[in-house]
Design a protein around this motif. Structure first.
Motif, short mmCIF file in Angstrom:
data_model
loop_
_atom_site.label_atom_id
_atom_site.label_comp_id
_atom_site.label_asym_id
_atom_site.label_seq_id
_atom_site.Cartn_x
_atom_site.Cartn_y
_atom_site.Cartn_z
N GLU A 112 -30.91 39.86 12.13
CA GLU A 112 -29.93 40.76 12.48
C GLU A 112 -28.76 40.46 11.72
N GLU A 113 -28.38 41.47 11.20
CA GLU A 113 -27.04 41.75 10.31
C GLU A 113 -25.84 41.58 11.48
N MET A 114 -24.68 40.64 11.01
CA MET A 114 -23.65 40.26 11.89
C MET A 114 -22.49 40.11 10.85
N LYS A 137 -21.24 42.15 15.91
CA LYS A 137 -22.15 43.03 15.36
C LYS A 137 -21.49 44.09 14.75
N SER A 179 -21.69 47.02 14.55
CA SER A 179 -21.27 48.15 15.41
C SER A 179 -20.06 48.23 16.20
#
Length: 106
Positions: free
Chosen positions: A75-77, A96, A98
């Motif tokens: 998961e990209e963070m 995140k 987003s």
């Protein structure tokens, strides 16, 4: 020729396993060394050039991309480091993308 193909496939699989086990660990080890009070040069030496910077008259933020989890499911963070007017770390956090969309980074 079949032996060469088998050898190449084996090497690719081994490389994938090594990469998979290290990607999140490498980022986590560096990030875990960040401490309040460090200065900008400490952070740049530890984490490298930031992916993005954001500043106003009171604080500056540097953002780094990190990945959490195994390679296939990583998961990209963003890891955000916040500096005060004296260029010292006053906060840091992982978010995140987003939740931090203002940079429009793809």
């Amino acid at each position: 020729m079949k032996k060469v193909k088998t050898l190449v496939l084996a090497l690719l699989l081994m490389t994938g396993m090594v990469t998979t086990s290290c990607i999140s660990t490498r980022d986590t080890v560096k990030i875990n060394k960040v401490e309040l009070g460090m200065d900008k040069s400490d952070i740049q030496h530890l984490l490298g050039t930031p992916l993005f910077k954001n500043a106003d008259e009171n604080v500056e933020q540097w953002g780094y991309r990190k990945f959490v989890g195994e390679l296939a499911d990583a998961e990209e963070m963003y890891f955000i480091v916040t500096f005060d007017a004296n260029h010292r770390v006053i906060a840091y956090q992982s978010v995140k993308p987003s939740l931090y969309p203002c940079y429009g980074i793809q």
